[in-house]
Design a protein around this motif. Structure first.
Motif, short mmCIF file in Angstrom:
data_model
loop_
_atom_site.label_atom_id
_atom_site.label_comp_id
_atom_site.label_asym_id
_atom_site.label_seq_id
_atom_site.Cartn_x
_atom_site.Cartn_y
_atom_site.Cartn_z
N ILE A 51 0.85 -1.18 0.00
CA ILE A 51 0.00 0.00 0.00
C ILE A 51 0.89 1.23 0.00
CG2 ILE A 51 -0.26 -0.04 2.54
CD1 ILE A 51 -3.14 1.05 2.08
N SER A 52 0.62 2.13 -0.92
CA SER A 52 1.43 3.34 -1.00
C SER A 52 0.91 4.39 -0.03
CB SER A 52 1.41 3.89 -2.43
OG SER A 52 0.13 4.44 -2.72
N SER A 53 1.72 5.38 0.23
CA SER A 53 1.26 6.47 1.09
C SER A 53 0.82 7.66 0.25
CB SER A 53 2.37 6.91 2.04
OG SER A 53 3.38 7.59 1.35
N SER A 54 1.36 7.79 -0.96
CA SER A 54 1.10 8.96 -1.78
C SER A 54 -0.38 9.07 -2.16
CB SER A 54 1.97 8.93 -3.03
OG SER A 54 1.83 7.69 -3.71
N ASP A 55 -0.97 7.97 -2.62
CA ASP A 55 -2.38 8.01 -3.02
C ASP A 55 -3.18 6.82 -2.50
OD1 ASP A 55 -1.86 6.87 -6.48
OD2 ASP A 55 -1.39 5.98 -4.54
N GLY A 56 -2.56 6.03 -1.64
CA GLY A 56 -3.27 4.89 -1.06
C GLY A 56 -3.46 3.73 -2.01
N SER A 57 -2.74 3.73 -3.13
CA SER A 57 -2.87 2.63 -4.08
C SER A 57 -2.46 1.32 -3.44
CB SER A 57 -1.98 2.89 -5.30
OG SER A 57 -2.40 4.04 -6.00
N THR A 58 -3.16 0.27 -3.82
CA THR A 58 -2.85 -1.05 -3.29
C THR A 58 -2.51 -2.01 -4.42
OG1 THR A 58 -5.20 -1.65 -3.32
CG2 THR A 58 -4.34 -0.73 -1.27
N TYR A 59 -1.67 -2.97 -4.10
CA TYR A 59 -1.20 -3.95 -5.07
C TYR A 59 -1.23 -5.32 -4.42
CZ TYR A 59 0.56 0.39 -7.04
OH TYR A 59 0.65 1.67 -7.52
N TYR A 60 -1.55 -6.33 -5.23
CA TYR A 60 -1.64 -7.69 -4.72
C TYR A 60 -1.00 -8.67 -5.69
CZ TYR A 60 -5.18 -5.65 -1.67
OH TYR A 60 -5.84 -4.86 -0.75
N ALA A 61 -0.38 -9.69 -5.12
CA ALA A 61 0.08 -10.80 -5.94
C ALA A 61 -1.15 -11.52 -6.49
CB ALA A 61 0.92 -11.75 -5.11
N ASP A 62 -1.02 -12.10 -7.68
CA ASP A 62 -2.16 -12.80 -8.29
C ASP A 62 -2.69 -13.91 -7.39
OD1 ASP A 62 -0.89 -12.62 -11.72
OD2 ASP A 62 -2.05 -11.19 -10.52
N SER A 63 -1.80 -14.52 -6.64
CA SER A 63 -2.19 -15.66 -5.80
C SER A 63 -3.09 -15.27 -4.64
CB SER A 63 -0.93 -16.37 -5.27
OG SER A 63 -0.16 -15.46 -4.51
N VAL A 64 -3.15 -13.99 -4.30
CA VAL A 64 -3.95 -13.57 -3.15
C VAL A 64 -5.08 -12.60 -3.51
CG1 VAL A 64 -1.95 -13.90 -1.65
CG2 VAL A 64 -2.54 -11.59 -2.44
N LYS A 65 -5.13 -12.19 -4.78
CA LYS A 65 -6.15 -11.24 -5.20
C LYS A 65 -7.54 -11.78 -4.92
CE LYS A 65 -3.81 -8.64 -8.85
NZ LYS A 65 -3.67 -8.45 -10.32
N GLY A 66 -8.38 -10.92 -4.35
CA GLY A 66 -9.73 -11.33 -4.02
C GLY A 66 -9.87 -12.00 -2.68
N ARG A 67 -8.74 -12.35 -2.07
CA ARG A 67 -8.78 -13.01 -0.76
C ARG A 67 -8.13 -12.15 0.33
NH1 ARG A 67 -6.00 -17.55 0.12
NH2 ARG A 67 -4.36 -17.10 -1.42
N PHE A 68 -7.10 -11.40 -0.01
CA PHE A 68 -6.37 -10.58 0.96
C PHE A 68 -6.69 -9.11 0.71
CE2 PHE A 68 -2.48 -13.56 1.80
CZ PHE A 68 -3.35 -14.61 2.07
N THR A 69 -6.71 -8.35 1.79
CA THR A 69 -6.93 -6.91 1.71
C THR A 69 -5.94 -6.19 2.61
OG1 THR A 69 -9.30 -7.22 1.33
CG2 THR A 69 -8.58 -5.02 1.97
N ILE A 70 -5.22 -5.24 2.03
CA ILE A 70 -4.27 -4.44 2.80
C ILE A 70 -4.92 -3.10 3.12
CG2 ILE A 70 -3.15 -3.41 0.77
CD1 ILE A 70 -0.46 -3.68 2.28
#
Length: 124
Positions: A51-70
């Motif tokens: 999770i970035s601080s500049s604009d709050g953008s979040t990124y996920y590995a394909d293996s956890v997308k839809g299951r994990f939330t940062i």
């Protein structure tokens, strides 16, 4: 002293949920990107989410997308990783780290401050 402290790791059954916490000490977390990484036995450390601080953008590995939330709670100087629908392959030691910059990086070597890790075991 800059320090990141993870907590929340546990033994959980497949399909279960856990929330990991990464609390910052010695610096104000809201100005920096925070990434979550994991390392399973015998495997290389891999990026899970950021999770970035500049604009709050979040990124996920394909293996956890839809299951994990940062997410981040700047008032508590803490970043969280909510993990749902856990699978056995999610078993690993989970680390949080910061590149010391506002934006996330895909290059693990740019993360220069690391926590000590918290263990997650997904097993019945």
């Amino acid at each position: 002293q800059v320090q990141l402290v993870e907590s929340g790791g546990d033994l959980v059954q497949p399909g279960g949920s856990l929330r990991l916490s990464c609390k910052a000490h010695g610096f104000t977390l809201e100005y920096y990107a925070i990434g979550w990484f994991r390392q399973a036995p015998g495997k290389e450390r891999e990026g899970v989410s950021c999770i970035s601080s500049s604009d709050g953008s979040t990124y996920y590995a394909d293996s956890v997308k839809g299951r994990f939330t940062i997410s981040r709670d700047n008032a508590k100087n803490t970043v969280y990783l909510q993990m749902n629908s856990l699978k056995s392959e999610d078993t690993a030691v989970y680390y949080c780290a910061t590149p010391g910059a506002p934006g996330c990086s895909v290059n693990i070597v740019e993360y220069n401050y690391w926590g000590q890790g918290t263990g997650v075991t997904v097993s019945s």
